[in-house]
Design a protein around this motif. Structure first.
Motif, short mmCIF file in Angstrom:
data_model
loop_
_atom_site.label_atom_id
_atom_site.label_comp_id
_atom_site.label_asym_id
_atom_site.label_seq_id
_atom_site.Cartn_x
_atom_site.Cartn_y
_atom_site.Cartn_z
N LEU A 116 2.28 -21.87 -11.42
CA LEU A 116 1.00 -21.96 -10.74
C LEU A 116 0.53 -20.58 -10.28
CD1 LEU A 116 1.56 -25.22 -8.66
CD2 LEU A 116 0.38 -24.96 -10.85
N LYS A 117 1.45 -19.62 -10.24
CA LYS A 117 1.09 -18.23 -9.93
C LYS A 117 0.88 -17.42 -11.21
CE LYS A 117 1.51 -16.35 -6.32
NZ LYS A 117 0.53 -15.94 -5.29
N LEU A 118 1.05 -18.06 -12.37
CA LEU A 118 0.95 -17.37 -13.64
C LEU A 118 -0.26 -17.88 -14.42
CD1 LEU A 118 4.78 -17.41 -14.46
CD2 LEU A 118 3.47 -15.57 -13.38
N SER A 119 -0.19 -17.82 -15.76
CA SER A 119 -1.36 -18.16 -16.57
C SER A 119 -1.49 -19.66 -16.78
CB SER A 119 -1.26 -17.47 -17.93
OG SER A 119 -0.23 -18.06 -18.71
N ARG A 120 -2.72 -20.08 -17.10
CA ARG A 120 -2.98 -21.49 -17.38
C ARG A 120 -2.19 -21.95 -18.61
NH1 ARG A 120 -7.19 -24.40 -15.63
NH2 ARG A 120 -6.76 -23.17 -13.75
N GLY A 121 -2.05 -21.07 -19.59
CA GLY A 121 -1.30 -21.44 -20.79
C GLY A 121 0.14 -21.80 -20.47
N LEU A 122 0.80 -21.02 -19.62
CA LEU A 122 2.18 -21.32 -19.23
C LEU A 122 2.26 -22.60 -18.41
CD1 LEU A 122 3.62 -17.78 -18.37
CD2 LEU A 122 4.17 -19.21 -20.34
N GLN A 123 1.24 -22.88 -17.64
CA GLN A 123 1.22 -24.13 -16.88
C GLN A 123 1.23 -25.32 -17.83
OE1 GLN A 123 -2.12 -24.02 -14.13
NE2 GLN A 123 -1.61 -21.92 -13.55
N PHE A 125 11.49 -14.83 -13.09
CA PHE A 125 11.03 -16.07 -13.72
C PHE A 125 11.34 -16.06 -15.21
CE2 PHE A 125 8.12 -18.92 -15.82
CZ PHE A 125 8.08 -20.02 -14.99
N GLY A 126 10.98 -14.98 -15.90
CA GLY A 126 11.24 -14.90 -17.33
C GLY A 126 12.72 -14.91 -17.66
N THR A 127 13.53 -14.25 -16.83
CA THR A 127 14.97 -14.23 -17.04
C THR A 127 15.55 -15.63 -16.96
OG1 THR A 127 15.15 -12.00 -16.09
CG2 THR A 127 17.16 -13.30 -16.20
N VAL A 128 15.19 -16.36 -15.90
CA VAL A 128 15.71 -17.71 -15.71
C VAL A 128 15.20 -18.67 -16.78
CG1 VAL A 128 15.75 -19.70 -14.15
CG2 VAL A 128 16.04 -17.39 -13.23
N GLY A 133 -5.75 -5.04 -27.58
CA GLY A 133 -6.16 -4.48 -26.29
C GLY A 133 -7.28 -5.25 -25.62
N LYS A 134 -7.45 -6.52 -25.98
CA LYS A 134 -8.46 -7.35 -25.35
C LYS A 134 -8.07 -8.82 -25.54
CE LYS A 134 -11.41 -7.44 -29.50
NZ LYS A 134 -12.76 -7.17 -30.05
N ASP A 135 -8.76 -9.72 -24.86
CA ASP A 135 -8.44 -11.14 -24.95
C ASP A 135 -9.04 -11.73 -26.22
OD1 ASP A 135 -6.96 -11.16 -22.65
OD2 ASP A 135 -8.59 -11.86 -21.37
N VAL A 136 -8.24 -11.70 -27.30
CA VAL A 136 -8.65 -12.36 -28.54
C VAL A 136 -8.53 -13.87 -28.41
CG1 VAL A 136 -8.17 -12.57 -31.02
CG2 VAL A 136 -7.91 -10.34 -29.89
N LEU A 137 -7.42 -14.30 -27.81
CA LEU A 137 -7.20 -15.71 -27.54
C LEU A 137 -6.94 -15.89 -26.05
CD1 LEU A 137 -4.78 -16.63 -30.50
CD2 LEU A 137 -7.21 -17.23 -30.29
N PRO A 138 -7.66 -16.77 -25.37
CA PRO A 138 -7.45 -16.96 -23.93
C PRO A 138 -6.12 -17.66 -23.64
CG PRO A 138 -9.00 -18.60 -24.77
CD PRO A 138 -8.72 -17.66 -25.91
N THR A 139 -5.48 -17.28 -22.57
CA THR A 139 -4.23 -17.93 -22.16
C THR A 139 -4.32 -18.48 -20.74
OG1 THR A 139 -3.32 -15.80 -21.37
CG2 THR A 139 -2.82 -16.44 -23.63
#
Length: 203
Positions: free
Chosen positions: A137-144, A83-86, A197-203
């Motif tokens: 839809l199989k990845l993060s809400r931010g990418l959606q 996915f990232g490559t394409v 090493g933690k969720d500073v900003l939600p994605t």
């Protein structure tokens, strides 16, 4: 069974060994997202009517929008991330194609595209992005959010070109600024979250 093996021991052929390979390479996604996002914001500030289309935008399209995403594409390939490559490869080359659309006619090497041609170009990118959105839809809400808003942006720009309606293009400009900043947010969030090493900003 190896006849020379000690009684009660399995042969070398029957032994099962597991090897743990740890991936120590960096995450290339933030580079690709930021290359895409910052360039998209600047182009759509132009589409919204704030600045002219000048060498600043073209240089960003070649360097950060284009080369940075192609670099991210190559690194995602090494990680086995299709996915990232394409995605990064396609949008990196989109920026190169966009700059060539503008520069080749100025150099006398090609005819400038008409409105229908540009609409077809933008529509196909919108269709591609819409299908890629399904993958998110199989990845993060931010990418959606990034991919859905980008698909809408391409369709709005195509509609603006085919209708000649400047208001639609203006609306697309503002929507594109949102799209670009959403990619910038996700990219920077990944950098900060991995650094701390933690969720500073939600994605």
């Amino acid at each position: 069974m190896n006849k020379f093996a000690p009684k009660g021991c399995d042969s070398m052929e029957d032994e099962k060994k597991s090897v743990l390979i740890e991936d120590l390479t960096a995450n290339p996604a933030p580079l690709g997202l930021l290359g895409f996002g910052l360039t998209t914001v600047l182009l759509n500030i132009h589409n919204a009517g704030f600045i002219p289309l000048n060498s600043m935008i073209l240089a960003m399209g070649i360097a950060y929008g284009g080369i940075a995403q192609i670099m991210a594409c190559a690194m995602e390939y090494k990680k086995g991330n299709t996915f990232g490559t394409v995605a990064f490869g396609s949008y990196g080359l989109f920026w190169w194609s966009f700059v060539l659309l503008l520069v080749l006619p100025k150099m006398g090497l090609a005819t400038a595209p008409d409105k229908l041609s540009l609409a077809a170009y933008l529509f196909m990118w919108g269709l591609f992005t819409l299908v890629m959105f399904i993958g998110t839809l199989k990845l993060s809400r931010g990418l959606q959010v990034v991919f859905l808003s980008l698909a809408i942006l391409f369709f709005l720009l195509a509609l603006g070109d085919i209708t000649g309606n400047a208001t639609i293009t203006l609306i697309a400009g503002y929507e594109g600024i949102f799209t670009g900043f959403s990619a910038v947010y996700v990219g920077l969030a990944q950098v900060l979250n991995e650094t701390y090493g933690k969720d500073v900003l939600p994605t």
